[in-house]
Design a protein around this motif. Structure first.
Motif, PDB file in Angstrom:
ATOM      1  N   UNK A  73      22.924 -13.296  -8.199  1.00 12.75           N
ATOM      2  CA  UNK A  73      22.671 -12.002  -7.556  1.00 12.75           C
ATOM      3  C   UNK A  73      22.165 -12.208  -6.135  1.00 12.75           C
ATOM      4  N   UNK A  74      21.277 -13.201  -5.957  1.00 13.18           N
ATOM      5  CA  UNK A  74      20.774 -13.503  -4.615  1.00 13.18           C
ATOM      6  C   UNK A  74      21.896 -13.953  -3.705  1.00 13.18           C
ATOM      7  N   UNK A  75      22.788 -14.787  -4.216  1.00 10.37           N
ATOM      8  CA  UNK A  75      23.900 -15.282  -3.410  1.00 10.37           C
ATOM      9  C   UNK A  75      24.861 -14.168  -3.034  1.00 10.37           C
ATOM     10  N   UNK A  76      24.957 -13.120  -3.868  1.00  9.90           N
ATOM     11  CA  UNK A  76      25.872 -12.011  -3.616  1.00  9.90           C
ATOM     12  C   UNK A  76      25.355 -10.982  -2.644  1.00  9.90           C
ATOM     13  N   UNK A  77      24.078 -11.080  -2.250  1.00  7.12           N
ATOM     14  CA  UNK A  77      23.527 -10.127  -1.274  1.00  7.12           C
ATOM     15  C   UNK A  77      24.043 -10.483   0.111  1.00  7.12           C
ATOM     16  N   UNK A  78      24.574  -9.518   0.835  1.00  7.48           N
ATOM     17  CA  UNK A  78      25.197  -9.780   2.136  1.00  7.48           C
ATOM     18  C   UNK A  78      24.144  -9.842   3.246  1.00  7.48           C
ATOM     19  N   UNK A  79      23.973 -11.045   3.808  1.00  4.64           N
ATOM     20  CA  UNK A  79      23.057 -11.266   4.931  1.00  4.64           C
ATOM     21  C   UNK A  79      23.661 -12.339   5.828  1.00  4.64           C
ATOM     22  N   UNK A 113       7.293  -6.020   2.844  1.00  5.40           N
ATOM     23  CA  UNK A 113       7.050  -6.227   4.270  1.00  5.40           C
ATOM     24  C   UNK A 113       7.153  -7.717   4.617  1.00  5.40           C
ATOM     25  N   UNK A 114       6.583  -8.550   3.756  1.00  2.16           N
ATOM     26  CA  UNK A 114       6.627  -9.992   4.018  1.00  2.16           C
ATOM     27  C   UNK A 114       8.056 -10.513   4.014  1.00  2.16           C
ATOM     28  N   UNK A 115       8.850 -10.047   3.049  1.00  2.00           N
ATOM     29  CA  UNK A 115      10.222 -10.530   2.915  1.00  2.00           C
ATOM     30  C   UNK A 115      11.125 -10.051   4.046  1.00  2.00           C
ATOM     31  N   UNK A 116      10.675  -9.059   4.862  1.00  2.00           N
ATOM     32  CA  UNK A 116      11.493  -8.585   5.972  1.00  2.00           C
ATOM     33  C   UNK A 116      11.319  -9.432   7.223  1.00  2.00           C
ATOM     34  N   UNK A 117      10.323 -10.325   7.213  1.00  2.00           N
ATOM     35  CA  UNK A 117      10.113 -11.182   8.375  1.00  2.00           C
ATOM     36  C   UNK A 117      11.260 -12.166   8.513  1.00  2.00           C
ATOM     37  N   UNK A 118      11.503 -12.670   9.728  1.00  2.00           N
ATOM     38  CA  UNK A 118      12.629 -13.572   9.942  1.00  2.00           C
ATOM     39  C   UNK A 118      12.248 -14.938  10.447  1.00  2.00           C
ATOM     40  N   UNK A 119      10.942 -15.217  10.631  1.00  2.00           N
ATOM     41  CA  UNK A 119      10.549 -16.551  11.065  1.00  2.00           C
ATOM     42  C   UNK A 119      10.717 -17.526   9.897  1.00  2.00           C
ATOM     43  N   UNK A 120      11.600 -18.506  10.063  1.00  2.00           N
ATOM     44  CA  UNK A 120      11.893 -19.404   8.957  1.00  2.00           C
ATOM     45  C   UNK A 120      10.662 -20.133   8.453  1.00  2.00           C
ATOM     46  N   UNK A 177      13.388  -3.221  -3.254  1.00  2.00           N
ATOM     47  CA  UNK A 177      14.191  -3.695  -2.127  1.00  2.00           C
ATOM     48  C   UNK A 177      15.644  -3.311  -2.285  1.00  2.00           C
ATOM     49  N   UNK A 178      16.144  -3.402  -3.517  1.00  2.00           N
ATOM     50  CA  UNK A 178      17.544  -3.037  -3.782  1.00  2.00           C
ATOM     51  C   UNK A 178      17.772  -1.544  -3.552  1.00  2.00           C
ATOM     52  N   UNK A 179      16.793  -0.727  -3.955  1.00  2.00           N
ATOM     53  CA  UNK A 179      16.900   0.733  -3.813  1.00  2.00           C
ATOM     54  C   UNK A 179      16.832   1.149  -2.348  1.00  2.00           C
ATOM     55  N   UNK A 180      16.029   0.450  -1.546  1.00  2.00           N
ATOM     56  CA  UNK A 180      15.851   0.811  -0.131  1.00  2.00           C
ATOM     57  C   UNK A 180      16.820   0.072   0.787  1.00  2.00           C
ATOM     58  N   UNK A 181      17.681  -0.785   0.199  1.00  2.00           N
ATOM     59  CA  UNK A 181      18.678  -1.482   1.012  1.00  2.00           C
ATOM     60  C   UNK A 181      18.106  -2.583   1.868  1.00  2.00           C
ATOM     61  N   UNK A 182      17.013  -3.153   1.447  1.00  2.00           N
ATOM     62  CA  UNK A 182      16.406  -4.257   2.193  1.00  2.00           C
ATOM     63  C   UNK A 182      16.987  -5.579   1.681  1.00  2.00           C
ATOM     64  N   UNK A 183      18.041  -6.033   2.337  1.00  2.00           N
ATOM     65  CA  UNK A 183      18.825  -7.162   1.826  1.00  2.00           C
ATOM     66  C   UNK A 183      18.017  -8.445   1.700  1.00  2.00           C
ATOM     67  N   UNK A 184      17.276  -8.797   2.738  1.00  2.00           N
ATOM     68  CA  UNK A 184      16.536 -10.059   2.691  1.00  2.00           C
ATOM     69  C   UNK A 184      15.437 -10.040   1.622  1.00  2.00           C
ATOM     70  N   UNK A 185      14.724  -8.902   1.510  1.00  2.00           N
ATOM     71  CA  UNK A 185      13.704  -8.801   0.469  1.00  2.00           C
ATOM     72  C   UNK A 185      14.341  -8.894  -0.909  1.00  2.00           C
ATOM     73  N   UNK A 186      15.500  -8.233  -1.076  1.00  2.00           N
ATOM     74  CA  UNK A 186      16.236  -8.299  -2.344  1.00  2.00           C
ATOM     75  C   UNK A 186      16.634  -9.739  -2.653  1.00  2.00           C
ATOM     76  N   UNK A 187      17.166 -10.412  -1.658  1.00  2.00           N
ATOM     77  CA  UNK A 187      17.662 -11.788  -1.840  1.00  2.00           C
ATOM     78  C   UNK A 187      16.516 -12.727  -2.228  1.00  2.00           C
TER      79      UNK A 187
END
Length: 1133
Positions: free
Chosen positions: A457-463, A378-385, A422-432
């Motif tokens: 691997x982090x760099x290869x996640x599409x965001x 949940x924390x990793x899905x936030x977008x406030x820098x 995160x990888x299994x649920x497709x949560x790109x930012x959390x995965x990254x």
């Protein structure tokens, strides 16, 4: 540099260069230079022989190099000679005039003559400026200096360009009165000149002399190649060049390929740095730097942000610092760890004007692990820098705050669960972000291959990567630093340019790792090769900011110096809209931390002072005070006047206090200024300051203005204005009626008496002094009582009552006898002598005047000795001896004879040593006559030392034996032990006949130490005997004492003693070729050594020990694998 970066651009050889000493690391500048203890009249030692040649403009004739400071051209080749001496000429001038100021120049010349012969101050001045002083020529207004290393000449040139050399000379040569006149201070300046082309030539010569340096190719090698083993290179290629002694060729290594070969001398240019509007509009994010291929930009029509190739745009202007970054530099305080002086003004100007009379800051583990993954996702899905900044900082603060109570070994398991979920649920930012944190943990444990996999691997996640710029910067810089550490030349170019663009082009960078310095070093070298000053300045700023953030102030200093120099250079270039940075305030604090007082004061005085707060103004005053005390410790002791230069900083603080309408601070500053002016005799300038203090103090309340009014009254007395003084003081006396302030009333009575005396109102003055004396007696203030008596004695002398004056003055002597103020003693002796003279008591007159003279001579002698002007000091101390004999005071005579002996001995010539011997013998006779056994023994010892220094060893031994016998007759075994050991040390610590110390140690002091159970002395003597016998190659006997030293060391209770004893025993065994025993005891010494290194010399010690252990196991004991491990370990110490 081209606009494309190919895989060949970063070679293994170039990566290897990154492991060398950082090109901007200039350590060691503050180390002591060898030799040069006094100033000489000529060049020191032999002249340096370096080659110069005047060519005809062809590359095969000479090198052609742009001088690093002035842009002049110099030619250098092998075979010709030039002097290594550099003449520095100084001139005093008025900014308001055109012609030279001869009067000012002569005043500067006179000041220089005073310090020319003996003073160490001028030597220390040039040592701080990284130059070696050879001689001083006052009549030619010049100093002759030289340099022995490239580092020295580079730093001196930097200080010259920044104006520090001239400002240091101003602080050194200008009289104290110069700093009291602000208008004069604004008008006068000292300028310095050197032959910059000769300086540049000397720089090149030293570069060649050091033998290994970077160079840039001036032409393609094919144009001038005529040898088979010559290296092929292209114009502007960067090479590592080594001088092999050949006239026409050197050995070169091409950094782009790692190839080796010969390069013609005449095709190389040494790098002059020791560090080592049509079309779419793209808005630059941060800055665009010419030396980088990419920058960060935002398309104005689409709003998309990303990497932009520099070749696709035409910038309107170039900058390297944002406004916020400029402002942040002024807020850096490298001295913040030092305690601030909250009572600075009170301590500096602790005026006794109104108190002293005047003379004339989880739950359970099961719950934590069950919900942790979901919270993190949940924390990793936030977008406030800004919420994610703790993920990227240097201290891994997010991990430690989130996983409080968890061990570091458990963290990867929790984060791996987050990554998989995160990888299994497709949560790109959390995965990254989970991959990034896993990479950081691996890198922290030096598992770089595993860290690289996570980062990739982090760099290869599409965001949308640019939606979180801090994360993008942290990811690229951390991945690139891993590539650098693993020397992966195949992958580095893919990320290097982007990492550099993110690191350098965006403003207000937040550092995520110390590894970013590896990237900055690479960019720094590129900027030097390309000659891109903007890129170099930006890199210097970031590097300095990183080191300042880490509180590595000494590492930051050279980068701040270079940044200051580059901003001045860029601002001076025509058409450049760049305002120069003023980093002098930061530099002054960095120099202070490095203990370089001359440069600290020079940079502080060059600080513009604009936009400083009142707190910073006081910090400037305090910084000035601390560095002034370093140059003259007597200011710290309070026995000397405050330096007049403090007026400049007090006035700057006063201007800020007036702007902020801080009345209390205004009053304190005005009062302080009045005190300084009054101490230096500038009463006309002190008076308006005191008047302003009265006015501002009165604006608060009457009590706040009292002290200022007393100061004003005293100044009016000193200025001979008794009427105005009375008008100021009488209302103060009336205001004290009915108050419990007796001391203040006494002060006013005393000052009123001085006013009345100047008006010849003797009876009224006596009445006031009587009140002052009575109050001081009742309050028990002996000092004030003494001063009142002095004033009474002087007053009655003026009216001819000599007998009554004598009574007052005799009572005065009883009050001031324990006073440390010599001037009061002298004045009292003079007044008392005057009273005796009036009554014809000539013998008493002579006694009083001679005692006054003796004290004055002693003060003068001590003054010149403090100034290291030994000739003048000796002259006055000889007068002290003469007066002491007239007074028949043997105690004083003996003390002055000992001082004279020490002064003559410090001159270090045979003649002066024999003169010292004579004075010591005279002092010895007096000690014997007075029956002072301790002084007698110490003098026997001193005479023995002197005889050893003049190569009369038999006499030295005789006097040293006498010193021991005298000490043994005393009932003080500790003193006798110290004399016994010191007598042996005369030979042991000498440069010849060291074996003569053996009887003193082995036959005398060692048995004596055992008899009195002095264990530390016994250990010390056993260690000295071991060292002495080892130096004489008496290894078997040395072994006996080394074994005893190990046994005794455990009784001292000091672990370091055991460490040293075991190491020394191992060395003895090694000399006896008993290698197994040597290995055993070296390992024991390492076990006893400190667990944490406190000093670079300790690393050097461990390196040597591990090398020796490696040699023992590899070559002597034939245990090859262990030996290789030992030597490998030594390489990392």
């Amino acid at each position: 540099m081209g606009t494309r970066l190919s895989h060949e651009d970063i070679s293994p050889a170039e990566l290897d260069a990154l492991w060398r000493e950082p090109p901007y690391t200039l350590t060691g500048t503050n180390e002591h230079f060898p030799g040069n203890d006094i100033l000489t009249t000529g060049a020191e030692g032999e002249e340096e022989e370096l080659g110069v040649e005047s060519g005809d403009g062809e590359p095969n004739s000479y090198w052609k190099k742009e001088a690093f400071a002035s842009g002049s051209t110099v030619s250098l080749a092998v075979g010709e000679r030039f002097s290594s001496d550099v003449v520095l000429v100084f001139r005093g001038r008025r900014r308001s005039g055109v012609i030279p100021d001869c009067e000012l120049q002569e005043a500067l010349r006179t000041r220089l003559r005073v310090v020319e012969s003996n003073s160490q101050d001028v030597i220390q001045l040039f040592k701080d400026l990284s130059a070696r002083l050879l001689s001083v020529h006052a009549e030619k207004d010049s100093f002759v200096i030289t340099f022995k290393t490239v580092e020295e000449i580079w730093k001196f040139s930097t200080y010259l360009a920044l104006g520090y050399v001239a400002r240091c000379l101003e602080n050194f040569l200008c009289d104290q009165s110069f700093w009291l006149d602000i208008e004069l201070l604004k008008d006068l300046e000292i300028t310095v000149t050197v032959d910059e082309e000769h300086l540049a030539t000397l720089y090149l010569g030293l570069l060649l002399q050091e033998g290994l340096f970077f160079a840039k190719a001036l032409v393609n090698s094919g144009e001038y190649s005529d040898e088979e083993d010559e290296l092929c290179f292209r114009r502007d290629d960067l090479l590592m060049v080594k001088d092999t002694g050949q006239e026409s060729n050197w050995e070169g290594t091409l950094l782009s390929s790692g190839q080796h070969g010969l390069v013609p001398v005449n095709t190389m240019q040494p790098l002059p740095y020791p560090f080592y509007h049509l079309g779419d509009v793209v808005e630059i994010r941060g800055v665009l730097l010419r030396g980088l291929v990419l920058f960060i930009g935002t398309h104005s029509s689409t709003g998309h942000t990303g990497f932009v190739h520099k070749a696709h745009v035409k910038p309107l202007n170039l900058v390297f610092l944002s406004k916020e970054e400029r402002a942040s530099l002024s807020q850096v305080n490298p001295c913040s760890s030092e305690p601030s002086d909250s009572g600075l003004l009170e301590r500096l100007f602790s005026s006794d004007i109104s108190t002293v009379y005047r003379l004339g800051r989880v739950g359970p583990l099961e719950f934590f692990t069950s919900v942790l993954m979901y919270l993190l996702v949940f924390y990793f899905l936030l977008f406030q820098q800004e919420d994610f900044l703790p993920l990227y900082d240097q201290h891994h603060s997010f991990l430690w705050q989130t996983f409080a109570g968890q061990s570091e070994d458990e963290l990867p398991g929790h984060l791996e669960s987050v990554r998989e979920g995160a990888k299994r649920m497709g949560m790109a930012w959390a995965h990254r972000r989970a991959c990034f944190l896993l990479g950081r943990l691996c890198a922290k444990k030096l598992k770089y291959s595993q860290a690289r996999v996570y980062y990739e691997e982090a760099l290869g996640v599409s965001v949308d990567a640019f939606s979180d710029l801090p994360f993008l910067i942290a990811l690229y810089t951390n991945l690139t630093s891993v590539y650098l550490k693993q020397k992966m030349a195949d992958k580095l170019p893919l990320t290097l340019e982007k990492a550099c663009a993110l690191l350098l082009c965006l403003p207000s960078h937040d550092f995520t790792s110390l590894d970013e310095f590896e990237l900055l070093k690479l960019v720094l070298r590129r900027s030097v090769v390309a000659g891109d000053k903007h890129l170099e300045a930006r890199t210097c700023y970031l590097t300095a900011s990183l080191f300042l953030l880490l509180r590595k102030t000494e590492d930051a200093l050279p980068f701040v110096e270079r940044l200051q120099f580059l901003t001045i250079s860029l601002s001076a270039e025509e058409g450049r809209p760049i305002a120069p940075l003023d980093l002098n305030w930061l530099l002054s604090r960095l120099y202070h931390r490095k203990y370089m007082p001359f440069l600290a004061l020079a940079s502080l005085s060059l600080d513009s002072g604009q936009d400083h707060s009142l707190q910073e103004a006081f910090q400037r005053v305090e910084l000035f005070r601390k560095n002034s005390e370093r140059l003259n410790p007597r200011w710290r002791e309070g026995t000397f006047l405050l330096p007049a230069q403090i007026v400049v900083y007090l006035k700057q603080a006063l201007a800020i206090a007036e702007r902020e309408e801080d009345l209390r601070t205004q009053r304190d500053l005005c009062l302080g200024l009045a005190c300084v002016y009054q101490q230096h005799g500038a009463l006309d300038k002190a008076l308006p300051c005191a008047q302003q203090a009265v006015e501002t103090g009165g604006g608060i309340n009457k009590e706040e203005g009292f002290e200022a009014s007393v100061m004003l009254g005293w100044l009016l007395v000193l200025l001979g204005q008794p009427e105005r003084a009375l008008a100021t003081l009488q209302p103060l006396l009336q205001s004290l009626q009915g108050t419990d302030s007796p001391t203040q009333r006494g002060v006013i009575h005393n000052l009123l008496a001085l006013c009345l005396r100047r008006q010849n109102h003797v009876s009224e003055a006596c009445c006031q002094l009587h009140h002052a004396l009575t109050i001081s007696r009742e309050s028990g203030n002996q000092r004030n009582q003494a001063l009142a008596l002095a004033n009474l004695g002087c007053l009655v002398l003026d009216v001819g009552a000599s007998a009554l004056a004598e009574r007052f003055l005799i009572r005065l002597f009883l009050e001031i006898w324990e006073s440390p103020v010599d001037e009061e003693h002298v004045q009292t002796y003079l007044w008392l002598g005057r009273s005796y003279k009036d009554r014809g008591r000539s013998q008493d007159v002579r006694l009083c005047y001679e005692m006054g003279l003796l004290i004055s001579l002693h003060v003068l002698s001590r003054h010149y000795a403090d100034k290291l002007l030994y000739g003048q000091s000796i002259l006055y101390y000889e007068h002290c001896v003469s007066v002491s004999r007239d007074l028949k005071d043997k105690r004083l005579e003996g003390e002055y004879l000992e001082i004279l002996s020490s002064l003559y001995l410090s001159l270090n010539t045979e003649k002066s040593s024999r003169k010292s011997l004579d004075y010591s013998k005279q002092s010895l006779r007096i000690s014997i006559d007075l029956g002072k056994r301790e002084e007698e023994s110490e003098t026997w010892l001193q005479v023995g030392r002197i005889y050893y220094l003049i190569y009369e060893d038999e006499l030295a031994d005789m006097y040293l034996q006498a010193a021991v016998k005298t000490a043994l007759r005393m009932n003080d075994p500790r003193f006798a032990m110290s004399i016994y050991e010191e007598a042996g040390d005369v030979f042991f610590k000498g440069h010849r006949n060291r074996l003569a110390s053996l009887p003193f140690f082995r036959d005398g002091s060692l048995p004596f130490a055992r008899s009195i159970r002095d264990v530390p002395s016994e250990f010390r003597l056993l260690s000295k005997l071991t060292e002495l016998l080892m130096s004489q190659e008496e290894h078997d006997e040395a072994l006996q004492y080394a074994l005893l030293a190990v046994e005794v060391s455990s009784k001292t209770g000091v672990r370091v003693n055991e460490w040293v004893a075991y190491h020394r025993l191992a060395t003895v065994y090694h000399s006896l070729e008993q290698y197994e025993m040597a290995e055993h005891h070296y390992l024991k010494a390492l076990f006893l050594s400190p667990a944490v290194q406190q000093h670079p010399l300790e690393a050097r010690y461990y390196t040597k020990v591990y090398c020796r252990l490696g040699d023992l196991t590899l070559h002597k004991l034939k245990v090859g694998f262990i030996g290789i491990c030992m030597r490998s370990r030594s390489m990392y110490m």
